[in-house]
Write a protein that holds these residues in place. Structure first.
Motif, PDB file in Angstrom:
ATOM      1  N   UNK A   4       0.918  -1.019   0.393  1.00  0.00           N
ATOM      2  CA  UNK A   4      -0.033  -0.009   0.175  1.00  0.00           C
ATOM      3  C   UNK A   4       0.856   1.248  -0.315  1.00  0.00           C
ATOM      4  N   UNK A   5       0.676   1.818  -0.813  1.00  0.00           N
ATOM      5  CA  UNK A   5       2.031   3.363  -1.653  1.00  0.00           C
ATOM      6  C   UNK A   5       1.815   3.867   0.326  1.00  0.00           C
ATOM      7  N   UNK A   6       3.158   4.579   0.371  1.00  0.00           N
ATOM      8  CA  UNK A   6       2.938   5.353   1.037  1.00  0.00           C
ATOM      9  C   UNK A   6       3.559   6.542   0.195  1.00  0.00           C
ATOM     10  N   UNK A   7       4.718   6.673  -0.282  1.00  0.00           N
ATOM     11  CA  UNK A   7       4.849   7.733  -1.620  1.00  0.00           C
ATOM     12  C   UNK A   7       6.023   6.995  -2.254  1.00  0.00           C
ATOM     13  N   UNK A   8       5.407   7.026  -3.341  1.00  0.00           N
ATOM     14  CA  UNK A   8       6.228   6.566  -4.822  1.00  0.00           C
ATOM     15  C   UNK A   8       7.658   7.587  -4.809  1.00  0.00           C
ATOM     16  N   UNK A   9       8.318   6.488  -4.943  1.00  0.00           N
ATOM     17  CA  UNK A   9      10.101   7.706  -5.463  1.00  0.00           C
ATOM     18  C   UNK A   9       9.672   7.767  -7.063  1.00  0.00           C
ATOM     19  N   UNK A  10       8.525   7.131  -7.932  1.00  0.00           N
ATOM     20  CA  UNK A  10       8.804   7.470  -9.138  1.00  0.00           C
ATOM     21  C   UNK A  10       7.678   8.662  -9.743  1.00  0.00           C
ATOM     22  N   UNK A  16      -2.346   2.303  -5.897  1.00  0.00           N
ATOM     23  CA  UNK A  16      -3.206   1.464  -6.052  1.00  0.00           C
ATOM     24  C   UNK A  16      -3.706   1.181  -4.904  1.00  0.00           C
ATOM     25  N   UNK A  17      -3.840   1.705  -3.915  1.00  0.00           N
ATOM     26  CA  UNK A  17      -3.750   1.746  -2.263  1.00  0.00           C
ATOM     27  C   UNK A  17      -5.282   0.104  -2.263  1.00  0.00           C
ATOM     28  N   UNK A  18      -6.384   0.815  -3.242  1.00  0.00           N
ATOM     29  CA  UNK A  18      -7.834  -0.029  -2.195  1.00  0.00           C
ATOM     30  C   UNK A  18      -7.902  -1.077  -2.790  1.00  0.00           C
ATOM     31  N   UNK A  19      -6.645  -1.736  -3.601  1.00  0.00           N
ATOM     32  CA  UNK A  19      -6.337  -3.058  -3.160  1.00  0.00           C
ATOM     33  C   UNK A  19      -5.418  -3.665  -2.400  1.00  0.00           C
ATOM     34  N   UNK A  20      -5.420  -2.454  -1.991  1.00  0.00           N
ATOM     35  CA  UNK A  20      -4.900  -3.817  -0.677  1.00  0.00           C
ATOM     36  C   UNK A  20      -5.044  -3.351   0.733  1.00  0.00           C
ATOM     37  N   UNK A  21      -6.418  -3.121   0.290  1.00  0.00           N
ATOM     38  CA  UNK A  21      -7.247  -2.533   1.833  1.00  0.00           C
ATOM     39  C   UNK A  21      -8.513  -3.621   2.107  1.00  0.00           C
ATOM     40  N   UNK A  22      -8.862  -4.900   1.022  1.00  0.00           N
ATOM     41  CA  UNK A  22      -9.405  -5.845   1.505  1.00  0.00           C
ATOM     42  C   UNK A  22      -9.043  -6.936   2.027  1.00  0.00           C
ATOM     43  N   UNK A  26      -9.243 -10.853  -4.127  1.00  0.00           N
ATOM     44  CA  UNK A  26      -9.859 -10.967  -5.452  1.00  0.00           C
ATOM     45  C   UNK A  26     -10.054  -9.854  -5.902  1.00  0.00           C
ATOM     46  N   UNK A  27      -9.736  -8.198  -5.196  1.00  0.00           N
ATOM     47  CA  UNK A  27      -9.474  -7.149  -6.152  1.00  0.00           C
ATOM     48  C   UNK A  27      -8.303  -7.241  -6.707  1.00  0.00           C
ATOM     49  N   UNK A  28      -6.923  -7.587  -5.735  1.00  0.00           N
ATOM     50  CA  UNK A  28      -5.970  -7.050  -6.149  1.00  0.00           C
ATOM     51  C   UNK A  28      -6.023  -8.128  -8.014  1.00  0.00           C
ATOM     52  N   UNK A  29      -6.027  -9.323  -8.115  1.00  0.00           N
ATOM     53  CA  UNK A  29      -6.174  -9.860  -9.134  1.00  0.00           C
ATOM     54  C   UNK A  29      -7.139  -9.423 -10.232  1.00  0.00           C
ATOM     55  N   UNK A  30      -8.054  -8.930  -9.848  1.00  0.00           N
ATOM     56  CA  UNK A  30      -9.561  -8.099 -10.597  1.00  0.00           C
ATOM     57  C   UNK A  30      -8.367  -7.006 -11.577  1.00  0.00           C
ATOM     58  N   UNK A  31      -8.147  -6.218 -10.402  1.00  0.00           N
ATOM     59  CA  UNK A  31      -7.000  -5.321 -11.288  1.00  0.00           C
ATOM     60  C   UNK A  31      -5.456  -5.250 -12.004  1.00  0.00           C
TER      61      UNK A  31
END
Length: 282
Positions: A4-10, A16-22, A26-31
């Protein structure tokens, strides 16, 4: 996997914050399926080889324990310890059968699924990620032996994490290099009781020199072959690609045939005890 992102170096990298909070992946793989996210597939044989190297080094001691940094739902552990491919996981989690299940039903089913595919040479895996729901799932289905929802970029490891990290022989990373720095690596390695090995897949636009310097301060020599790259995923759109191209060029690398063709590419940094590297060179 990507944390789950904090601050990206790029600059310009999609979040994709939301798919790591489920409660399940399943949402991770669908996205990620339409983006052809594939770096765990490339990491699978590398991590298995790294485990065997660590086993050879630790003859006569306890078996290898792996710490997967930015572990999310335990995908790397699933591929390391089970007779499964990343394609199998995409099929499993996007299937109509999986879609019909509640999160609790999926967890119950996945316990049996992973147990049926467990390899005889499986190793203990400790997970580290900022997403509590992701690691809770991974522990519940048996992918992770221990897991810690801690942000070592902001605060030191807990007593429990320090205790778990003390037995680690291999640190792994796929994708999370966009969000962590040398602080996380240094905090973990400060807890290890014996020389650890590191295998990290990092996007080409991300500098690794500070991490390598911290690893060196812990007795590890880092090697990388910039000519060998690993496709990570498709870009989410023209703007993300434009910014990625700028980051790669800024790093002094050529994006032709890689980022210029529409995908993020990673390189593999492998760090081993410097004493072993010196002995081999001699």
């Amino acid at each position: 996997m990507e944390a789950s992102p904090i601050v990206s170096h790029l600059s310009g990298k999609s979040r994709f914050d939301d798919i790591y909070e489920q409660p399940d992946p399943r949402p991770y793989f669908r996205r990620l399926a339409p983006l052809q996210y594939e770096i765990p597939h490339h990491a699978q044989p590398v991590f298995r080889r790294s485990v065997e190297e660590c086993r050879a080094r630790s003859t006569g001691r306890r078996d290898v324990t792996v710490l997967d940094i930015c572990c999310s739902y335990g995908i790397n552990a699933a591929l390391l310890n089970h007779d499964l491919t990343l394609a199998d996981l995409y099929t499993h989690y996007t299937s109509p059968a999986a879609t019909r299940l509640t999160a609790a039903e999926l967890i119950h089913s996945d316990k049996e699924f992973y147990a049926a595919h467990r390899r005889d040479d499986a190793v203990a895996v400790v997970g580290l990620d900022v997403s509590a729901p992701a690691i809770k799932y991974a522990v519940a289905v048996g992918l992770l032996d221990d897991a810690y929802a801690e942000n070592l970029e902001r605060r030191p490891p807990s007593t429990a994490l320090r205790r778990a990290a003390s037995r680690v022989g291999l640190l792994t990373l796929t994708g999370g290099g966009s969000y962590i720095t040398e602080r996380t690596f240094g905090a973990v390695l400060a807890c290890t009781q014996s020389p650890a090995q590191v295998a990290a897949f990092v996007l080409r636009g991300i500098p690794y020199d500070r991490i390598a310097a911290v690893l060196a301060s812990h007795g590890l020599h880092t090697a990388v072959d910039h000519s060998r790259t690993y496709p990570q995923r498709l870009f989410t759109g023209p703007e993300e690609q434009r910014m990625a191209l700028a980051d790669v060029v800024r790093a002094g690398l050529d994006p032709s045939g890689r980022e210029a063709s529409g995908r993020y590419h990673a390189v593999l940094y492998e760090s081993r005890p410097a004493s072993e590297e010196t002995a081999e060179a001699g």
